[in-house]
Structure formats: C-alpha cells, structure tokens
Design a protein around this motif. Sequence first.
Motif, PDB file in Angstrom:
ATOM      1  N   ALA A   1       0.230  -7.692  -2.685  1.00 22.06           N
ATOM      2  CA  ALA A   1      -0.928  -7.827  -3.579  1.00 22.06           C
ATOM      3  C   ALA A   1      -2.008  -8.680  -2.908  1.00 22.06           C
ATOM      4  CB  ALA A   1      -0.502  -8.435  -4.909  1.00 22.06           C
ATOM      5  N   GLN A   2      -1.605  -9.775  -2.265  1.00 25.41           N
ATOM      6  CA  GLN A   2      -2.594 -10.626  -1.568  1.00 25.41           C
ATOM      7  C   GLN A   2      -3.217  -9.895  -0.389  1.00 25.41           C
ATOM      8  OE1 GLN A   2      -2.112 -14.814  -0.578  1.00 25.41           O
ATOM      9  NE2 GLN A   2      -0.260 -14.853  -1.812  1.00 25.41           N
ATOM     10  N   LEU A   3      -2.386  -9.217   0.388  1.00 28.05           N
ATOM     11  CA  LEU A   3      -2.894  -8.522   1.577  1.00 28.05           C
ATOM     12  C   LEU A   3      -3.864  -7.412   1.168  1.00 28.05           C
ATOM     13  CD1 LEU A   3       0.400  -8.401   3.683  1.00 28.05           C
ATOM     14  CD2 LEU A   3      -1.637  -9.786   4.164  1.00 28.05           C
ATOM     15  N   ALA A   4      -3.537  -6.712   0.082  1.00 34.78           N
ATOM     16  CA  ALA A   4      -4.423  -5.626  -0.381  1.00 34.78           C
ATOM     17  C   ALA A   4      -5.815  -6.170  -0.690  1.00 34.78           C
ATOM     18  CB  ALA A   4      -3.819  -4.947  -1.610  1.00 34.78           C
ATOM     19  N   GLY A   5      -5.873  -7.417  -1.165  1.00 39.21           N
ATOM     20  CA  GLY A   5      -7.159  -8.043  -1.484  1.00 39.21           C
ATOM     21  C   GLY A   5      -7.985  -8.377  -0.248  1.00 39.21           C
ATOM     22  N   LEU A   6      -7.383  -8.303   0.939  1.00 35.30           N
ATOM     23  CA  LEU A   6      -8.110  -8.591   2.185  1.00 35.30           C
ATOM     24  C   LEU A   6      -8.665  -7.327   2.831  1.00 35.30           C
ATOM     25  CD1 LEU A   6      -5.624 -11.181   3.773  1.00 35.30           C
ATOM     26  CD2 LEU A   6      -7.540 -11.598   2.223  1.00 35.30           C
ATOM     27  N   LEU A   7      -8.388  -6.177   2.185  1.00 31.61           N
ATOM     28  CA  LEU A   7      -8.862  -4.900   2.741  1.00 31.61           C
ATOM     29  C   LEU A   7     -10.263  -4.578   2.241  1.00 31.61           C
ATOM     30  CD1 LEU A   7      -5.705  -2.628   2.186  1.00 31.61           C
ATOM     31  CD2 LEU A   7      -6.712  -3.171   4.417  1.00 31.61           C
ATOM     32  N   ASN A   8     -11.043  -3.920   3.072  1.00 37.15           N
ATOM     33  CA  ASN A   8     -12.278  -3.289   2.610  1.00 37.15           C
ATOM     34  C   ASN A   8     -11.927  -2.139   1.680  1.00 37.15           C
ATOM     35  OD1 ASN A   8     -14.115  -4.823   4.097  1.00 37.15           O
ATOM     36  ND2 ASN A   8     -13.819  -3.560   5.925  1.00 37.15           N
ATOM     37  N   SER A   9     -12.881  -1.706   0.884  1.00 36.50           N
ATOM     38  CA  SER A   9     -12.668  -0.514   0.070  1.00 36.50           C
ATOM     39  C   SER A   9     -12.366   0.661   1.012  1.00 36.50           C
ATOM     40  CB  SER A   9     -13.940  -0.257  -0.742  1.00 36.50           C
ATOM     41  OG  SER A   9     -13.770   0.912  -1.471  1.00 36.50           O
ATOM     42  N   GLY A  10     -11.305   1.384   0.731  1.00 40.30           N
ATOM     43  CA  GLY A  10     -10.898   2.494   1.597  1.00 40.30           C
ATOM     44  C   GLY A  10     -10.012   2.057   2.751  1.00 40.30           C
ATOM     45  N   GLY A  11      -9.844   0.738   2.920  1.00 38.21           N
ATOM     46  CA  GLY A  11      -8.989   0.199   4.001  1.00 38.21           C
ATOM     47  C   GLY A  11      -7.518   0.537   3.756  1.00 38.21           C
ATOM     48  N   LEU A  12      -6.782   0.569   4.849  1.00 37.32           N
ATOM     49  CA  LEU A  12      -5.407   1.083   4.826  1.00 37.32           C
ATOM     50  C   LEU A  12      -4.385  -0.034   5.034  1.00 37.32           C
ATOM     51  CD1 LEU A  12      -3.863   3.861   4.912  1.00 37.32           C
ATOM     52  CD2 LEU A  12      -4.207   3.805   7.401  1.00 37.32           C
ATOM     53  N   PHE A  13      -3.364  -0.070   4.171  1.00 40.31           N
ATOM     54  CA  PHE A  13      -2.217  -0.965   4.385  1.00 40.31           C
ATOM     55  C   PHE A  13      -1.058  -0.118   4.902  1.00 40.31           C
ATOM     56  CE2 PHE A  13       1.845  -2.667   2.923  1.00 40.31           C
ATOM     57  CZ  PHE A  13       1.801  -3.947   3.461  1.00 40.31           C
ATOM     58  N   VAL A  14      -0.399  -0.603   5.969  1.00 39.61           N
ATOM     59  CA  VAL A  14       0.735   0.135   6.553  1.00 39.61           C
ATOM     60  C   VAL A  14       1.874  -0.830   6.838  1.00 39.61           C
ATOM     61  CG1 VAL A  14       1.514   1.634   8.421  1.00 39.61           C
ATOM     62  CG2 VAL A  14      -0.852   1.735   7.689  1.00 39.61           C
ATOM     63  N   GLN A  15       3.066  -0.490   6.399  1.00 35.86           N
ATOM     64  CA  GLN A  15       4.239  -1.309   6.707  1.00 35.86           C
ATOM     65  C   GLN A  15       5.358  -0.434   7.264  1.00 35.86           C
ATOM     66  OE1 GLN A  15       5.229  -2.235   2.266  1.00 35.86           O
ATOM     67  NE2 GLN A  15       7.223  -2.154   3.297  1.00 35.86           N
ATOM     68  N   TRP A  16       6.185  -1.044   8.124  1.00 39.69           N
ATOM     69  CA  TRP A  16       7.404  -0.399   8.616  1.00 39.69           C
ATOM     70  C   TRP A  16       8.563  -1.347   8.334  1.00 39.69           C
ATOM     71  CZ3 TRP A  16       2.840  -0.668  11.265  1.00 39.69           C
ATOM     72  CH2 TRP A  16       2.251   0.534  11.681  1.00 39.69           C
ATOM     73  N   ASP A  17       9.642  -0.796   7.835  1.00 36.25           N
ATOM     74  CA  ASP A  17      10.834  -1.606   7.556  1.00 36.25           C
ATOM     75  C   ASP A  17      12.073  -0.733   7.660  1.00 36.25           C
ATOM     76  OD1 ASP A  17      10.141  -4.471   6.420  1.00 36.25           O
ATOM     77  OD2 ASP A  17       8.578  -3.112   5.706  1.00 36.25           O
ATOM     78  N   TRP A  18      13.222  -1.378   7.843  1.00 36.17           N
ATOM     79  CA  TRP A  18      14.478  -0.629   7.797  1.00 36.17           C
ATOM     80  C   TRP A  18      14.590   0.034   6.429  1.00 36.17           C
ATOM     81  CZ3 TRP A  18      15.933  -0.203  12.482  1.00 36.17           C
ATOM     82  CH2 TRP A  18      15.886  -1.277  13.371  1.00 36.17           C
ATOM     83  N   LEU A  19      15.034   1.262   6.432  1.00 38.96           N
ATOM     84  CA  LEU A  19      15.226   1.996   5.173  1.00 38.96           C
ATOM     85  C   LEU A  19      16.601   1.653   4.591  1.00 38.96           C
ATOM     86  CD1 LEU A  19      14.552   4.301   3.139  1.00 38.96           C
ATOM     87  CD2 LEU A  19      15.548   5.874   4.799  1.00 38.96           C
TER      88      LEU A  19
END
Length: 196
Positions: A127-145
């Motif tokens: 939620a905090q990281l999403a607030g650091l994005l520009n409008s249209g900016g992309l959040f990407v994460q990789w983790d063990w499934l």
Amino acid sequence: MSSDWNDYADGWDGNSDVRLYANRAFAALDAFAGITGGGWHDKRVLDFGCGTGLLSGKLAPHVQEVAAVDTSERMIAVLAGKALPNVRALHADILDGRGAGEGLRGFDLICASSVCSFLPDYPGAVAQLAGLLNSGGLFVQWDWLARDRGGSGLTVQQVRDVLHQAGLDGIRVEQVFEMGSGGQAMPVLMGTGSRK
Ligand SMILES: C[S@@+](CC[C@H](N)C(=O)[O-])C[C@H]1O[C@@H](n2cnc3c(N)ncnc32)[C@H](O)[C@@H]1O
C-alpha cells in the motif's frame, strides 16, 4: 540461516542461483513491460529491497534513473562499490512511517525481487509503495510460489488480494519461472499491477 541480510552481502553475487533468479526476473519483466524496447529512457524506477543491485544493474541502461533501496547496510555497500551509472544506492527504511525521502516518489516502475515474503507487513508495504507510483506506474514483485497459505513464499491468491487492497489495477499474478534446488523445482511467481 541467519536472519540478518548483512551476513549474506559479501557472498551474494557469487551465488549462481541468485544471479540466475535476477536474470530470469528481468527477462520476465522485459517480456511483460518491454523495458529493452527503447520506451523507458525517461522513466524512473525504484528497486525496493535491491540487495547488491543485480536487478538494478540490468534496468539502469534502459531507464533514466534507478533508486536502489535496501535496509541492509552491507548489501548497499556492495552495490555502492559497483558505482553503476544511473543507480542511486540508498541504505534506508522507506517503510518506517516517516515517509519516503527526498526524490523517493513519482516512480514509473517499482520492483521488489524476492523481498515481499520477508516483510512483517506485506499488505502495508505494498500500500505504501503503491503511493510512490505515478499514475499508470507499475508495481512488480517476484516471490517463491507457495501452494498453501502458511508455506514459505506467497500464494497467487494472497498476492492478488494484497495488490487489490493496495488499489492497484490490471492485476496479474502468475508463475513465470522455476528454480531447481537439490533436485526440487521451486516455482517463482510474478505479481503486477498499476496505479490508477
Ligand atoms: C532475498 S534478498 C533479495 C535481494 C535482491 N532483490 C535480489 O534479488 O538479489 C531480500 C532483500 O530485501 C531486503 N529487505 C528486507 N526488508 C526490507 C525493507 N523493509 N526495506 C528494504 N529492503 C528490505 C533485505 O535487506 C535483502 O537485501
């Protein structure tokens, strides 16, 4: 296994599995977002939990700037020693409630490679990281499934729910590659969503 990431910093880049993970994560990101296609040269990127900057180094030639942030002083020291052009190495906890520092907002892309499942408050962090994005900016994460909640890693549903709660749009969560460890396949998921 130590719980202090500083203990892994000196040997991090020498681990072939770690390097392979970063190569595959970048390939999956490039296939998804076309990073190497030339359209990202004016874009700003945050590599959250960057470690020694294996992913930052792959992104940097294709974007305007990578802010590479990690709470491990030793990881950041290794990255700073590489003096990568376009990469700003920062030892900081940008989730500590004091707000992100100067210039640490307005990102077009935020990457978190093998970080989210280690965070004490994964939903709050996204939620905090999403607030650091520009409008249209992309959040990407990789983790063990993880197949089930409670196993190590994250389930597809868990990631979907967290990205949704963070207000992200166009959410996709899928297995993108797998790593082999001791003859055992370890799937890795990529979760993506963009700020409205
Ligand atoms: C498994 S390592 C991954 C490093 C790097 N992303 C990579 O793929 O090589 C996890 C990293 O997340 C960092 N980390 C953990 N909690 C963090 C936080 N709250 N903020 C920033 N970095 C964090 C650790 O210090 C560590 O460097």
